[in-house]
Design an enzyme around this catalytic site. Structure first.
Site, PDB file in Angstrom:
ATOM      1  CB  ALA A 679      -8.057   6.937  -0.530  1.00 23.43           C
ATOM      2  CG  HIS A 680      -5.327   2.842   0.160  1.00 19.53           C
ATOM      3  ND1 HIS A 680      -4.382   2.630  -0.700  1.00 19.53           N
ATOM      4  CD2 HIS A 680      -6.843   3.084  -0.654  1.00 19.53           C
ATOM      5  CE1 HIS A 680      -5.361   2.600  -2.182  1.00 19.53           C
ATOM      6  NE2 HIS A 680      -6.241   2.926  -2.226  1.00 19.53           N
ATOM      7  CD  GLN A 681      -8.055   5.696   5.625  1.00 21.59           C
ATOM      8  OE1 GLN A 681      -8.948   5.566   6.080  1.00 21.59           O
ATOM      9  NE2 GLN A 681      -7.861   6.339   4.884  1.00 21.59           N
TER      10      GLN A 681
END
Length: 749
Positions: A679-681
């Site tokens: 969910a973290h790019q």
């Protein structure tokens, strides 16, 4: 659950009205085979009320659930529709080839072997004509044997979309027959009359989906923009001081900072605008409207499932509220090793404080939900440290559905804070508007950068508006996130080698533990309460953080997608335990990295150290669940890895933990595999002190194009290892403040 929501696209009305209007293009033979696969994935079984943990559930609901099948009603058509819209062309081709093969006798023999043979002429059965138990054996074989890796991938698509469609569907009464049986209920706002019905961004908003060719010009000029119509080029030419692509953690902050400096700002957002009273508690419709690719975005090899917001407010509108400041060790690394002074400056530390104040960060939580209770108790029983997680909501915020937008209006994303500041300073937000490319021209001789950016060309998603938008600006900012900013840079002809590379994902693996309803120590259900309110840090002997352990938000559809499939019966048993299954997520600061390719395809490669850290976190998660009193724990590995905990000795537990390790994805040539999620790019247009080191300089400006800046997670030099919202907003705050000061100086001359 009664009542209608203002947005039909979020409450399932649109699909109910159009459920016969499918455009998937699958043939009748393909659909027959698809339905027979769906029946195997989630079959109709004989009612049996003796399932663990369901002794007190209404028998009719459980019996109906057991008799239900994913082959019923319109589900196969829904699956075909999802496949045709949500997969890359090569994946769709693979799926359809498998369906076509299985719709022939020869193809069935090739893929199913002797299991398809019958005792009557012509002896070879079509897949759809095989007995259910034999079809199940075929799928189990495909799942495990490395020779069937490609077939396995096709089956995974079938499994994912069949279960997703089954558990996310919403009837006209706002219900799903399966939800009662699995103990799930949608989130109800206790006092809906207390939720303000205001739309705080409306005065600066132009929702292009509600416009026509004849009204758009007027709407733009009404907002104070200079607009001219070029009929030859079929464009509207719009002039402003600054144009920002994206409205999330980076774009929202940048819009506020530039607009407060007296600049005329235009924000482009390809998603739509939803106020708190517009959001719905329904998983499927909300994922479809609020997330990139409807929340179904796999990497090319399928080992990574990516979640990214795609609405006004971006990720801040749908994230899980965690507000963790950039760790000191990361700031030191970026300032010293990456030689970017900003991250070692008082300016950045002050920015973090300002950001936390503006988005209303609180340090405490009055009541924790079921999963966080489990995490805290397990850590306490093991003597492990567990910390409270600050959130951008009130201390009493008890909402498990903020991943679908906060219906209480308590969570303070950019749509409730920074963008409000921006429109209060006359910024204009255009929704349903996708940027196609930047407007670049050759720069003057002697300039430090070869090109100059003059704005952006965008197109609305409204088919009634044929004219493109030619937005001319003194400053152009890309803030459409680490997945999309590189695509926009590439489509504009920029060539820096760092664009699209160095993508970090904070890979996640999950562990789960089952706590029956009879366990009264932990109140509530897995989908209730604040999503992340506690965190445990897994540290090495030198106190270096290897991983962090938090809790996720998983609706029934997402849960079913991640669950290992061993058989139809096992899947139903797992789903009946849904509401009392606690999940722990292991998040690492990845040293490995990925790349974003043409068309949005993502590839990613783990570093060996990453696998070790994930393993450490996964094993610690299982220890915590066991210590909290779970009767059964496991992972999402494809073979259904799990162990019963009652009476288990320390030696038996350690033996089980020794078998827990992060295996490859579905394309891995091995018997077992697993999905990682992200969910973290970040990092895909990273800052660098030279153009060899980064795509942008320390001020966020492209090394190739003057006047083109990046203000989102893609500029971060590396992964940070914690939830990145505060880091992204603080970085955007500093960069946009510098941009505003520089532009005002230029305009003064």
């Amino acid at each position: 659950m009664g009542g209608k929501y203002q947005q039909p696209m979020l409450n399932g009305e649109k699909r109910e009205r159009e459920k016969q209007k499918y455009n998937h293009g699958f043939s009748s033979a393909e659909m027959q085979t698809l339905a027979s696969v769906a029946e195997v994935v989630f079959p109709s079984l004989s009612p049996n009320s003796n399932f663990e943990g369901k002794e007190n559930q209404p028998s009719k609901a459980v019996q109906s659930f057991m008799e239900a099948s994913a082959s019923e009603s319109s589900i196969p058509d829904e699956v075909a529709e999802l496949l045709s819209k949500r997969t890359f062309i090569e994946s769709l081709t693979l799926v359809r080839v498998v369906l076509l093969l299985l719709s022939t006798r020869l193809g069935t023999l090739l893929l199913c072997g002797s299991l398809c043979l019958g005792d009557k002429w012509p002896y070879i059965n079509y897949f759809s004509c095989m007995p259910l138990e034999k079809r199940e054996k075929v799928l189990q074989r495909w799942f495990k044997h490395w020779l069937f890796t490609l077939i396995r991938v096709a089956f995974i698509y079938f499994k994912v979309f069949c279960l997703y469609a089954f558990f996310s569907r919403v009837g006209e009464d706002g219900d799903n027959p399966a939800w009662e049986a699995i103990g799930y209920h949608v989130d109800n706002v206790e006092n809906p009359s207390q939720v303000k019905k205001e739309r705080p961004l409306q005065k600066g908003m132009i929702e292009t989906m509600h416009e026509k060719e004849s009204t758009l010009h007027h709407s733009l000029t009404q907002k104070g923009l200079q607009v001219t119509e070029d009929t030859k080029l079929n464009v509207y030419k719009i002039k402003c001081d600054a144009v920002i692509v994206g409205s999330g953690c980076g774009g929202g902050v940048a819009a506020a900072m530039l607009a407060s400096s007296g600049l005329k700002v235009v924000v482009l957002e390809k998603g739509r605008y939803f106020a708190p009273t517009d959001y719905s508690p329904f998983e499927g419709p909300s994922m479809a409207e609020l997330y990139e690719s409807a929340g179904i975005l796999p990497s090319v090899d399928g080992k990574m499932l990516l979640l990214a917001g795609s609405t006004v407010g971006g990720g801040s509108a749908v994230n899980w509220s965690a507000c963790i400041k950039t760790p000191k060790s990361i700031l030191q690394e970026w300032a010293e090793d990456c030689q970017i002074p900003l991250f070692g400056s008082p300016e950045y530390l002050s920015a973090m404080d300002t950001v936390c104040e503006r988005i209303g960060v609180t340090e405490d939580c009055k009541e924790e939900g079921f999963q966080n209770q489990v995490l805290r108790k397990g850590c306490e029983n093991l003597g492990l440290e567990v910390e409270k997680v600050p959130r951008n909501s009130s201390e009493s915020h008890y909402c498990g559905s903020c991943g679908y937008g906060c219906r209480r209006g308590d969570k303070k994303g950019t749509d409730r804070t920074w963008l409000v500041d921006a429109v209060n300073n006359d910024a204009v937000i255009l929704t349903g508007c996708k940027a196609e490319r930047f407007i670049l021209e050759k720069n003057k001789i002697g300039s430090t950068r070869k090109m100059k950016c003059l704005g952006v060309i965008a197109k609305t998603s409204n088919k009634n508006i044929t004219k493109k938008l030619h937005i001319e600006a003194k400053v152009t900012i890309s803030a459409c996130g680490a997945l999309l900013t590189p695509l926009l840079m590439h489509s504009s002809g920029l060539k820096n080698r760092n664009i699209g590379r160095n993508l970090h994902l904070h890979p996640v693996l999950m562990a789960w533990g089952y706590f029956p309803d009879s366990d009264s120590e932990f109140k509530g259900k897995s989908h209730e309460g604040g999503i992340i309110t506690s965190v445990h840090k897994v540290v090495a002997t030198d106190n270096k953080v290897l991983a962090i352990i938090e809790t996720p938000s998983l609706g029934p559809a997402q849960y079913s997608v991640l669950c290992p499939w061993e058989s139809g019966l096992d899947m139903k048993r797992r789903m009946l335990k849904f509401s009392r299954t606690a999940h722990m997520i292991t998040i690492i600061r990845d040293q490995g990295f990925g790349k974003i390719h043409v068309g949005g395809r993502v590839t990613y490669k783990f570093d060996a150290l990453d696998r070790q850290n994930i393993q450490a976190g996964l094993r610690q998660s299982l220890r915590i669940l066991v210590a909290a009193g779970a009767v059964e724990v496991g992972t999402h590995r494809s073979d259904g890895q799990r162990i019963r905990c009652k009476g288990i000795s320390n030696e038996e537990l350690e033996e089980f933990l020794d078998s827990v390790s992060p295996v490859g994805g579905p394309m891995f040539f091995g018997e077992n595999w697993v999905f990682n999620t992200s969910a973290h790019q970040m990092g895909s247009c990273r800052m660098g002190i030279t153009e060899k080191e980064g795509a942008v300089d320390e001020n966020g400006e492209s090394w190739e194009a003057e006047g083109l800046f990046v203000c989102d997670a893609s500029v971060l030099p590396s992964a940070i290892g914690v939830n990145p919202m505060i880091t992204v907003q603080s970085t955007a705050y500093c960069l946009s403040k510098r941009i505003a000061e520089s532009l005002k100086q230029k305009m003064a001359f």
